[in-house]
Design a protein around this motif. Structure first.
Motif, PDB file in Angstrom:
ATOM      1  N   ALA A 294       0.561  -1.086  -0.483  1.00  0.00           N
ATOM      2  CA  ALA A 294      -0.199   0.239  -0.079  1.00  0.00           C
ATOM      3  C   ALA A 294       1.210   1.389   0.130  1.00  0.00           C
ATOM      4  CB  ALA A 294      -0.654   0.242   1.542  1.00  0.00           C
ATOM      5  N   GLY A 295       2.166   1.414   0.613  1.00  0.00           N
ATOM      6  CA  GLY A 295       3.015   2.251  -0.064  1.00  0.00           C
ATOM      7  C   GLY A 295       2.436   3.528  -0.946  1.00  0.00           C
ATOM      8  N   PRO A 296       2.321   3.171  -2.237  1.00  0.00           N
ATOM      9  CA  PRO A 296       2.125   4.435  -3.397  1.00  0.00           C
ATOM     10  C   PRO A 296       1.491   5.377  -2.632  1.00  0.00           C
ATOM     11  CG  PRO A 296       3.656   2.408  -4.284  1.00  0.00           C
ATOM     12  CD  PRO A 296       2.965   1.995  -2.999  1.00  0.00           C
ATOM     13  N   GLU A 297       0.136   4.603  -1.735  1.00  0.00           N
ATOM     14  CA  GLU A 297      -1.153   5.430  -1.352  1.00  0.00           C
ATOM     15  C   GLU A 297      -0.658   6.800  -0.831  1.00  0.00           C
ATOM     16  OE1 GLU A 297      -4.311   2.785  -0.256  1.00  0.00           O
ATOM     17  OE2 GLU A 297      -3.579   1.144  -1.761  1.00  0.00           O
ATOM     18  N   LEU A 298       0.625   6.128  -0.020  1.00  0.00           N
ATOM     19  CA  LEU A 298       0.406   7.606   0.562  1.00  0.00           C
ATOM     20  C   LEU A 298       2.084   8.555   0.457  1.00  0.00           C
ATOM     21  CD1 LEU A 298       0.202   5.773   4.295  1.00  0.00           C
ATOM     22  CD2 LEU A 298      -1.634   7.747   3.368  1.00  0.00           C
ATOM     23  N   ASP A 299       1.932   8.634  -0.340  1.00  0.00           N
ATOM     24  CA  ASP A 299       3.682   8.850  -1.415  1.00  0.00           C
ATOM     25  C   ASP A 299       3.897  10.624  -1.202  1.00  0.00           C
ATOM     26  OD1 ASP A 299       4.981   6.455  -2.598  1.00  0.00           O
ATOM     27  OD2 ASP A 299       4.625   6.353  -3.698  1.00  0.00           O
ATOM     28  N   ALA A 300       2.431  10.947  -1.268  1.00  0.00           N
ATOM     29  CA  ALA A 300       2.079  12.459  -1.515  1.00  0.00           C
ATOM     30  C   ALA A 300       2.413  12.937  -0.443  1.00  0.00           C
ATOM     31  CB  ALA A 300       0.717  12.823  -1.737  1.00  0.00           C
ATOM     32  N   ALA A 301       1.265  12.218   0.907  1.00  0.00           N
ATOM     33  CA  ALA A 301       1.482  12.328   2.495  1.00  0.00           C
ATOM     34  C   ALA A 301       3.096  12.113   3.024  1.00  0.00           C
ATOM     35  CB  ALA A 301       0.656  11.604   2.963  1.00  0.00           C
ATOM     36  N   ARG A 302       4.282  11.845   2.269  1.00  0.00           N
ATOM     37  CA  ARG A 302       5.556  11.376   2.775  1.00  0.00           C
ATOM     38  C   ARG A 302       5.880  12.282   1.980  1.00  0.00           C
ATOM     39  NH1 ARG A 302       4.554   6.315   0.823  1.00  0.00           N
ATOM     40  NH2 ARG A 302       3.703   4.109   2.634  1.00  0.00           N
ATOM     41  N   LYS A 303       5.786  13.139   0.640  1.00  0.00           N
ATOM     42  CA  LYS A 303       6.584  14.122   0.217  1.00  0.00           C
ATOM     43  C   LYS A 303       6.203  15.638   0.801  1.00  0.00           C
ATOM     44  CE  LYS A 303       7.413  16.570  -4.228  1.00  0.00           C
ATOM     45  NZ  LYS A 303       7.202  17.876  -2.924  1.00  0.00           N
ATOM     46  N   ALA A 304       4.635  15.370   0.603  1.00  0.00           N
ATOM     47  CA  ALA A 304       4.641  16.953   2.245  1.00  0.00           C
ATOM     48  C   ALA A 304       4.984  16.829   3.206  1.00  0.00           C
ATOM     49  CB  ALA A 304       2.912  16.350   2.398  1.00  0.00           C
ATOM     50  N   CYS A 305       5.161  15.678   4.177  1.00  0.00           N
ATOM     51  CA  CYS A 305       5.555  15.766   5.169  1.00  0.00           C
ATOM     52  C   CYS A 305       7.217  15.794   5.111  1.00  0.00           C
ATOM     53  CB  CYS A 305       5.726  14.530   6.133  1.00  0.00           C
ATOM     54  SG  CYS A 305       4.364  13.718   6.453  1.00  0.00           S
ATOM     55  N   LEU A 306       7.552  15.424   4.738  1.00  0.00           N
ATOM     56  CA  LEU A 306       9.299  15.801   4.860  1.00  0.00           C
ATOM     57  C   LEU A 306       9.881  17.487   3.872  1.00  0.00           C
ATOM     58  CD1 LEU A 306      10.518  12.369   2.663  1.00  0.00           C
ATOM     59  CD2 LEU A 306      11.250  13.057   5.103  1.00  0.00           C
ATOM     60  N   ASP A 307       8.610  18.006   3.313  1.00  0.00           N
ATOM     61  CA  ASP A 307       8.391  19.231   3.194  1.00  0.00           C
ATOM     62  C   ASP A 307       8.545  20.160   4.242  1.00  0.00           C
ATOM     63  OD1 ASP A 307       8.934  18.971   0.259  1.00  0.00           O
ATOM     64  OD2 ASP A 307       7.394  19.579  -0.285  1.00  0.00           O
ATOM     65  N   ALA A 308       7.892  19.758   5.399  1.00  0.00           N
ATOM     66  CA  ALA A 308       7.425  20.362   6.427  1.00  0.00           C
ATOM     67  C   ALA A 308       8.784  20.327   6.969  1.00  0.00           C
ATOM     68  CB  ALA A 308       6.573  19.766   7.385  1.00  0.00           C
ATOM     69  N   VAL A 309       9.614  19.525   6.978  1.00  0.00           N
ATOM     70  CA  VAL A 309      10.654  19.522   7.981  1.00  0.00           C
ATOM     71  C   VAL A 309      11.001  19.633   7.869  1.00  0.00           C
ATOM     72  CG1 VAL A 309      12.340  17.245   8.632  1.00  0.00           C
ATOM     73  CG2 VAL A 309       9.798  17.148   8.658  1.00  0.00           C
ATOM     74  N   GLY A 310      11.471  19.912   6.137  1.00  0.00           N
ATOM     75  CA  GLY A 310      12.515  21.304   5.409  1.00  0.00           C
ATOM     76  C   GLY A 310      12.219  22.215   5.580  1.00  0.00           C
ATOM     77  N   VAL A 311      11.429  22.665   6.237  1.00  0.00           N
ATOM     78  CA  VAL A 311      10.755  23.902   7.263  1.00  0.00           C
ATOM     79  C   VAL A 311      11.483  24.104   8.495  1.00  0.00           C
ATOM     80  CG1 VAL A 311       8.633  25.787   8.125  1.00  0.00           C
ATOM     81  CG2 VAL A 311       8.712  24.674   5.181  1.00  0.00           C
ATOM     82  N   LEU A 312      11.261  23.262   8.837  1.00  0.00           N
ATOM     83  CA  LEU A 312      11.684  23.691  10.731  1.00  0.00           C
ATOM     84  C   LEU A 312      13.285  23.616  10.411  1.00  0.00           C
ATOM     85  CD1 LEU A 312      10.120  20.138  12.029  1.00  0.00           C
ATOM     86  CD2 LEU A 312       9.512  22.832  12.478  1.00  0.00           C
ATOM     87  N   ALA A 313      13.787  23.008   9.565  1.00  0.00           N
ATOM     88  CA  ALA A 313      15.521  22.747   9.004  1.00  0.00           C
ATOM     89  C   ALA A 313      15.730  24.371   9.001  1.00  0.00           C
ATOM     90  CB  ALA A 313      16.199  22.111   8.303  1.00  0.00           C
ATOM     91  N   ALA A 314      14.837  25.131   8.342  1.00  0.00           N
ATOM     92  CA  ALA A 314      15.654  26.248   7.266  1.00  0.00           C
ATOM     93  C   ALA A 314      15.455  27.220   8.779  1.00  0.00           C
ATOM     94  CB  ALA A 314      14.762  27.157   6.136  1.00  0.00           C
ATOM     95  N   ALA A 315      14.443  26.837   9.630  1.00  0.00           N
ATOM     96  CA  ALA A 315      14.979  28.105  11.021  1.00  0.00           C
ATOM     97  C   ALA A 315      15.463  27.979  11.841  1.00  0.00           C
ATOM     98  CB  ALA A 315      12.815  27.075  12.003  1.00  0.00           C
ATOM     99  N   LYS A 316      16.711  27.127  11.752  1.00  0.00           N
ATOM    100  CA  LYS A 316      17.648  27.100  12.537  1.00  0.00           C
ATOM    101  C   LYS A 316      17.958  26.666  14.005  1.00  0.00           C
ATOM    102  CE  LYS A 316      20.834  28.908   8.917  1.00  0.00           C
ATOM    103  NZ  LYS A 316      21.051  27.694   8.243  1.00  0.00           N
ATOM    104  N   PRO A 317      16.964  25.701  14.070  1.00  0.00           N
ATOM    105  CA  PRO A 317      15.920  26.021  16.184  1.00  0.00           C
ATOM    106  C   PRO A 317      17.846  25.301  16.325  1.00  0.00           C
ATOM    107  CG  PRO A 317      15.274  23.674  14.769  1.00  0.00           C
ATOM    108  CD  PRO A 317      16.108  24.704  13.631  1.00  0.00           C
ATOM    109  N   GLU A 318      17.200  26.207  18.435  1.00  0.00           N
ATOM    110  CA  GLU A 318      18.412  25.410  18.863  1.00  0.00           C
ATOM    111  C   GLU A 318      17.781  23.814  19.711  1.00  0.00           C
ATOM    112  OE1 GLU A 318      19.239  28.321  21.862  1.00  0.00           O
ATOM    113  OE2 GLU A 318      18.828  30.086  20.466  1.00  0.00           O
ATOM    114  N   LEU A 319      16.388  23.733  19.972  1.00  0.00           N
ATOM    115  CA  LEU A 319      16.503  22.423  19.988  1.00  0.00           C
ATOM    116  C   LEU A 319      14.525  22.481  19.138  1.00  0.00           C
ATOM    117  CD1 LEU A 319      15.643  20.170  22.410  1.00  0.00           C
ATOM    118  CD2 LEU A 319      14.035  22.507  23.633  1.00  0.00           C
ATOM    119  N   LEU A 320      14.555  20.591  18.733  1.00  0.00           N
ATOM    120  CA  LEU A 320      13.781  20.136  18.327  1.00  0.00           C
ATOM    121  C   LEU A 320      12.673  19.339  19.174  1.00  0.00           C
ATOM    122  CD1 LEU A 320      11.389  19.558  15.645  1.00  0.00           C
ATOM    123  CD2 LEU A 320      12.911  18.150  14.883  1.00  0.00           C
ATOM    124  N   ILE A 321      11.578  19.751  19.250  1.00  0.00           N
ATOM    125  CA  ILE A 321      10.927  18.691  20.402  1.00  0.00           C
ATOM    126  C   ILE A 321      10.130  18.224  19.729  1.00  0.00           C
ATOM    127  CG2 ILE A 321       9.480  18.811  22.080  1.00  0.00           C
ATOM    128  CD1 ILE A 321      10.700  21.318  23.090  1.00  0.00           C
TER     129      ILE A 321
END
Length: 239
Positions: free
Chosen positions: A22-49
């Motif tokens: 069933a993996g391909p059915e969630l490919d779009a969700a996986r990509k969106a999640c990785l894009d969202a994590v990229g926003v976290l990295a761009a913010a240069k946090p001192e701590l991630l929770i």
């Protein structure tokens, strides 16, 4: 202060090894999640929770290096929430499934931007306590980022885990609007009883986010919204 947040669903099916065919059915969700994590990295946090729903045995804080396993889903895969401090033994308490999925996402994104900790949030935690917990997280460092794991209703179709409930679509739409626009008032006002009846495990973590974001002035973007398998999933990025 909170400088960025990513909101992602937390079904173990996000992990391809668990999803199998069933993996391909969630490919779009996986990509969106990785894009969202990229926003976290761009913010240069001192701590991630990483915050996500947990039962009574999995709530509370989780130290860096805490491990989670997907063996309960028939997959011999173990993930860790960042790295334990040098010279410290790895924490023994296992991550709840939601935080394990978050740890998997961070591994997939090759996260190395800041130390990582976890917070398991009781699914029935009252809104006022969620908001207070979020405020406490935001005060942990000058630049804090949150990865907030949580699903919407599990009642969107007759084949959904909670069967069909006609109220589910409206609940999910309201939650997605609030997440996509960083509407703290709307998130804070999500109905606890209705969320529980609709099996919306994301309600409490989303309200933790609302508490953390007070005064931060963040804006939001909705990156994904759908209900595969009859469960509401939303991905959003705040910065």
């Amino acid at each position: 202060m909170l400088v960025a947040a990513a909101v992602c669903p937390c079904p173990p099916l996000l992990v391809p090894e668990v999803a199998a065919g069933a993996g391909p059915e969630l490919d779009a969700a996986r990509k969106a999640c990785l894009d969202a994590v990229g926003v976290l990295a761009a913010a240069k946090p001192e701590l991630l929770i990483v915050a996500g729903p947990a039962g009574p045995d999995g709530d509370g804080p989780f130290a860096p290096g805490s491990a989670g396993s997907f063996s309960g889903f028939g997959v011999g895969l173990t993930v860790r929430l960042g790295d334990a401090p040098a010279g410290s033994p790895a924490p023994e308490r296992p991550l709840p499934a939601s935080l394990a999925v978050g740890a998997w996402l961070l591994g997939r994104a090759r996260w190395d931007s800041a130390p990582v900790e976890g917070l398991g949030v009781g699914e029935t935690l009252p809104a006022d306590r969620c908001l207070g917990a979020g405020a406490g997280l935001a005060a942990r460092a000058e630049r804090v980022a949150l990865l907030v794991m949580g699903d919407g209703s599990a009642c969107r179709t007759v084949k959904a885990p909670g069967y069909l409930d006609e109220r589910a679509a409206a609940f999910d739409a309201a939650a997605a609007r609030a997440l996509g626009s960083a509407d703290l008032a709307a998130l804070s006002a999500l109905d606890e009883s209705l969320a529980y009846e609709l099996k919306a495990a994301g309600r409490a973590p989303w309200q933790v986010l609302a508490g953390a974001a007070r005064g931060a002035g963040l804006g939001g973007r909705l990156l994904y919204e759908d209900a595969p398998y009859g469960v509401g999933y939303a991905v959003a990025a705040w910065s």
